[in-house]
Design an enzyme around this catalytic site. Sequence first.
Site, PDB file in Angstrom:
ATOM      1  N   SER A 174      41.949  31.231  36.098  1.00 38.96           N
ATOM      2  CA  SER A 174      42.644  32.242  36.882  1.00 38.96           C
ATOM      3  C   SER A 174      42.862  33.542  36.116  1.00 38.96           C
ATOM      4  CB  SER A 174      43.997  31.728  37.382  1.00 38.96           C
ATOM      5  OG  SER A 174      44.899  31.614  36.306  1.00 38.96           O
ATOM      6  N   THR A 222      37.743  34.690  40.414  1.00 42.62           N
ATOM      7  CA  THR A 222      38.786  33.730  40.091  1.00 42.62           C
ATOM      8  C   THR A 222      39.918  33.903  41.098  1.00 42.62           C
ATOM      9  OG1 THR A 222      40.111  32.784  38.283  1.00 42.62           O
ATOM     10  CG2 THR A 222      39.989  35.197  38.397  1.00 42.62           C
ATOM     11  N   TYR A 223      41.050  33.297  40.834  1.00 42.24           N
ATOM     12  CA  TYR A 223      42.206  33.436  41.712  1.00 42.24           C
ATOM     13  C   TYR A 223      43.375  33.967  40.903  1.00 42.24           C
ATOM     14  CZ  TYR A 223      43.527  29.031  39.519  1.00 42.24           C
ATOM     15  OH  TYR A 223      43.829  28.064  38.594  1.00 42.24           O
ATOM     16  N   GLY A 257      41.237  30.709  30.953  1.00 43.30           N
ATOM     17  CA  GLY A 257      40.132  29.760  31.047  1.00 43.30           C
ATOM     18  C   GLY A 257      38.819  30.333  30.550  1.00 43.30           C
ATOM     19  N   ALA A 258      37.727  29.805  31.097  1.00 41.96           N
ATOM     20  CA  ALA A 258      36.386  30.154  30.625  1.00 41.96           C
ATOM     21  C   ALA A 258      36.095  31.647  30.703  1.00 41.96           C
ATOM     22  CB  ALA A 258      35.343  29.377  31.418  1.00 41.96           C
ATOM     23  N   ALA A 259      36.747  32.359  31.620  1.00 40.19           N
ATOM     24  CA  ALA A 259      36.531  33.804  31.743  1.00 40.19           C
ATOM     25  C   ALA A 259      36.898  34.545  30.461  1.00 40.19           C
ATOM     26  CB  ALA A 259      37.327  34.357  32.913  1.00 40.19           C
TER      27      ALA A 259
END
Length: 145
Positions: free
Chosen positions: A25, A57-58, A73-75
């Site tokens: 997110s 993403t959100y 996260g992965a971002a």
Amino acid sequence: MLRTMFHAKIHRATVTQADLHYVGSVTVDQDLLDAADILPGELVSIVDVTNGARLETYTIAGERGSGVLGINGAAAHLVHPGDIVILIAYGQMDDDEARHFQPKVVHVDADNRIVELGIDPADGLLDGLSRPPLSREWNEAQAEL
């Protein structure tokens, strides 16, 4: 037919943190979410102006007034603290609504404080340039929230 249209953006925000080990997110100051009419949990595209990365993403609501814009996260492999980003949200509308809808454009400074609200999706407010004709002063627009 429903059309997927741009409904809001937070323009040229500065990434304040990145947490690779968070579940995902983007954490956004609640004041920015409110001004853009973006809900917690809403799908957003993130465009990294600094390096060209794009992702979806959100949103998660961050502390109001904090200026936080945290990539989770992965971002965090793609977007880093200090990067300039644009958050874009889209909505589905019928043809008539899509033709008359006015999106929300939130311009922020380097500390992610709101400096201008607009309705023109082509607004690209940059330091030293005059305000586009469709944008409104912050105090006027804030009174309508």
